[in-house]
Write an enzyme that holds these catalytic residues in place. Structure first.
Site, PDB file in Angstrom:
ATOM      1  N   GLU A  97      27.721   6.958  11.210  1.00  0.00           N
ATOM      2  CA  GLU A  97      26.776   6.869  12.318  1.00  0.00           C
ATOM      3  C   GLU A  97      26.061   5.525  12.425  1.00  0.00           C
ATOM      4  OE1 GLU A  97      26.073   8.705  14.770  1.00  0.00           O
ATOM      5  OE2 GLU A  97      26.888  10.695  14.357  1.00  0.00           O
ATOM      6  N   SER A 357       4.250  61.217 -17.566  1.00  0.00           N
ATOM      7  CA  SER A 357       3.897  60.996 -18.973  1.00  0.00           C
ATOM      8  C   SER A 357       3.913  59.532 -19.378  1.00  0.00           C
ATOM      9  CB  SER A 357       4.861  61.780 -19.873  1.00  0.00           C
ATOM     10  OG  SER A 357       4.769  63.165 -19.627  1.00  0.00           O
TER      11      SER A 357
END
Length: 785
Positions: A97, A357
């Site tokens: 680019e 429990s």
């Protein structure tokens, strides 16, 4: 040159001398005016690189995204920095680019001239001549694709270069470049198309992503793989021509074909990510968790596989916490996030449920710290009434005398309530809450004995917090989900009490084989009606909790902690990283032999009914507890008896005068345990009858023991009358102190001196009678068809 020529040259030089200052001034004025206009426009239309609304991403401990949440427009952007992107992509991007990115001021004049020349020659736009800076300017300030728009774009690029560094401009591009659909930024594209981060790009992938922003929709590899591959190869050829990559590297990259894989948005720890996303402050784009990605993925797979063997609609939650740092390294809030039948979208790690429990270990720990018990203290698993509260065991039967360790290991209810009664419900509530543990009582309720059996609501993460104290010397560790949260710890138990409790919770088989890979403490829990099955494991390094049940609260009959949750817990423990498991025994814990029923330390040479090897806290062997806190007197009764020399008869003080006698000592076990003792330890065997010639003497040693009459223990009944069924039996009680309470298979069925036993079906029936002092007698009857 003659004189006239020299005169002419001199005149020309003089004339030029007057024009050059004017031209220079004109140019300078023009430049100054242009700069002034540019400065004014810059002030009127400032440029910035503020990021757009970003995707919020929840990260694992190693930086891998667990789950992302799009912005309000549904766009996916993963924030990333330059050092988090593969150098291959930077090379491909700049090489394709903008090779002169680090050298031009935002606009490349040569590129612009080339673009104009191509336009003039071909009559259409071949290339735009845009630099990366100009592309960023268009991302920040979109303009029409016209000559005027291009000029505006160039001006904006110059603005960006004036105010920002090259690295800042490039970083913005990395985070906002379009990559098709709703994906913006290189990191979002990597996870969407390649299922990995930008730091792991191959050369072929880097080249494809470098070219994609030119035409994001046309070059999408998931829709147009051939077109995307052609564009990628074009990029690779250019990189070869410019000498960015070698021919060998380019050829190898071209061998990697673009395949139209369907995009799948993988989510790891989705419910935790959703939770942290909801809790994160506004504007936060990265939430760094402490999740161990490998452990998390393994646990999720294990949970999914395990859930496949469970009934429909049943879900699972599991959490693993590092005891040293508090880091939650694995978190599954449901069996499968995408399984609607199992309510996968409901986070059960945060749901308030009854722990059953599972809270019992902390009652025992507080009893140890209060000097009420040691590891082998004598407790009572018999029918007991605490005011208007009368608990029963999970299996609806009773064991009689049990040790603290056995009662906790077998999760017996009556001993736990007995200890809660002595510790005090309010003390237990305050100690748990002060340690960071959440207890949600029913509306209007106050701390009470039912808390021992799970009569409140809490969360899985709270149980993990509490159990961490057993591996951390009594100090709880608050689970930490994100890196920025400080460590929070609080004292729940003493170091010695915590060690004794975790030692009592190590399964007997594991203790015998001493396999350090399996040596961790385990406790289960089952809530009322089989709605919740729990299993919590802890060692020195980790605390791991598992919940199994239906999120809608529907009972799952037959599924309880030991059967459903414990196998998964043991499998999950095998996934944990290698670590030190054994908790070192503190100096406050010593070993000694105690004697039942008294509970005191057995001296050398001293006789004892039942010696027990126990762990003592602070060298203290507490005496045996009474059945309830309000029961008067000591639980164990020592007697001094005067008997005949052969011990056959007891003599009163008056009868003993002038006769040969022997002084003997007896220890009477708690009266509530009488029916569970062997015959040799019951009161009838320990206390000889009064001598016949002393029957008139008033020397009452103890009341007559309570007993059931009408049927014998272990009697077998057969159905004789097939028309009318089983016969009825009239049972009566002898001895004890009324009122008397009758129980059939742990269910209160009558009160008084008589009970009519009417069996309805075959089976084993346990019949008990209890008087007001807690004295008990029991028989077992087998009924056959």
């Amino acid at each position: 040159m003659n004189f006239d020529d020299r005169t002419w040259v001199a005149s020309k030089i003089k004339a030029l001398g007057t024009k050059v200052p004017r031209a220079f001034c004109s140019i300078l004025f023009f430049v100054m005016a242009l700069l002034a206009v540019g400065w004014g426009l810059d002030r009127l239309y400032p440029m910035d690189l503020n990021p757009r609304t970003r995707t919020q991403v929840i990260l694992a401990e190693n930086g891998t995204p667990l789950r992302a949440f799009s912005d309000a427009q549904g766009v996916w952007r993963y924030p990333v920095t330059l050092d988090q992107v593969s150098p291959l992509y930077i090379e491909a991007l700049l090489g394709y680019e903008d090779r002169w990115f680090y050298h031009h001021p935002g606009v490349n004049p040569l590129s612009m001239l080339r673009a104009v020349g191509q336009w003039a020659k071909n009559g259409k736009i071949i290339s735009g001549g845009s630099t990366l800076t100009m592309q960023v300017a268009r991302l920040r300030r979109p303009v029409p694709r016209t000559v005027v728009g291009k000029c505006l774009q160039m001006g904006a690029a110059l603005q960006l270069e004036w105010h920002f560094t090259k690295e800042e401009i490039l970083t913005y591009y990395l985070n906002h470049a379009p990559f098709g659909g709703t994906f913006e930024g290189v990191q979002a594209a990597c996870y969407a198309y390649f299922d990995h981060g930008a730091e792991e790009l191959t050369p072929a992938q880097a080249a494809l992503l470098a070219v994609m922003p030119q035409s994001p929709s046309r070059f999408r590899p998931d829709r147009f793989p051939q077109r995307a591959e052609a564009a990628r190869n074009k990029c690779l050829d250019r990189l070869l021509d410019f000498g960015v990559w070698s021919g060998e590297a380019v050829e190898e990259a071209k061998e990697e074909h673009v395949v139209a894989w369907p995009m799948e948005r993988h989510m790891t720890a989705p419910l935790l990510a959703r939770r942290l996303h909801t809790e994160a402050p506004e504007g936060v784009t990265r939430v760094e968790t402490l999740i161990d990605l490998s452990l998390q993925e393994s646990l999720e797979q294990l949970v999914r596989d395990y859930a496949a063997g469970l009934p429909p609609h049943v879900s699972i939650a599991a959490m693993a916490m590092n005891n040293h740092s508090g880091a939650v390294e694995a978190y599954t809030g449901s069996a499968d996030f995408f399984n609607e039948e199992r309510f996968g979208y409901v986070d059960m790690a945060r749901a308030l449920r009854s722990p059953g429990s599972a809270v019992k270990p902390f009652i025992y720990g507080m009893a140890l710290d209060q000097g009420l018990i040691c590891s082998q203290s004598l407790l009572m698993d018999v029918p007991l009434r605490f005011g208007d509260y009368q608990p029963v065991n999970f299996h609806r039967s009773f064991s009689g005398p049990v040790s603290s360790a056995a009662a906790l290991a077998h999760s017996l209810n009556l001993p736990a309530v007995q200890l809660m009664d002595h510790v005090g419900p309010r003390f237990f509530y305050a100690a748990m809450v002060n340690s960071g543990f959440e207890i949600k009582l029913p509306v209007g309720a106050e701390p009470n004995l039912s808390m021992a059996l799970g009569g409140f609501s809490t969360r899985l993460e709270d149980l993990v917090l509490a159990y961490s104290s057993l591996g951390r010397g009594g100090k709880t560790m608050k689970p930490r989900f994100i890196r920025d949260v400080a460590v929070e710890e609080a004292t729940l138990l003493s170091e010695g009490a915590a060690w004794i409790v975790q030692d009592m919770l190590i399964p007997v088989r594991d203790r015998q084989i001493r396999d350090t890979k399996r040596l961790f403490a385990i406790k289960t829990g089952t809530s009322y009606g089989f709605r919740d099955a729990w299993a919590i494991g802890v060692d020195r390094g980790y605390t791991l909790g598992v919940w199994v049940g239906r999120p809608d609260g529907t009972p799952v009959p037959g599924h309880y902690g030991a059967q459903t949750a414990t196998p998964l817990l043991k499998l999950a423990f095998q996934l944990l990283p290698r670590h030190t498991r054994l908790v070192p025994r503190p100096d406050s814990v010593t070993e000694a032999t105690i004697c039942w029923p008294e509970g005191t330390v057995l001296s050398s040479g001293e006789s004892c009914d039942q010696p027990r090897t126990a762990w003592l806290l602070d060298r203290t062997a507490p005496p045996t507890l009474t059945a309830t806190r309000d029961t008067p007197g000591p639980a164990v009764t020592p007697l001094r008896l005067t008997t005949t020399p052969d011990g056959a008869y007891r003599l009163s003080r008056a009868c003993a005068r002038g006769r040969a006698t022997v002084e003997t000592s007896r220890v009477l076990w708690p009266v509530a345990l009488e029916s569970w003792l062997p015959a040799s330890l019951r009161r009838r065997a320990l206390i000889p009858p009064l001598a016949p010639d002393c029957l008139g003497a008033s020397d009452i040693i103890i009341d007559e023991p309570i007993r059931i009459e009408g049927l014998e223990d272990e009697e077998v009944l057969m159905k004789k009358d097939f028309t009318h069924g089983y016969p009825d039996f009239s049972l009566r009680v002898q001895g004890g102190n009324g009122p008397w309470y009758w129980f059939e298979n742990s269910v209160l069925v009558a009160q008084g001196t008589h009970f009519f036993f009417q069996p309805k079906q075959p089976g084993v029936y346990q019949i008990l009678v209890v008087d007001q002092s807690g004295a008990v007698d029991q028989i077992r009857v087998s009924v056959f068809f």
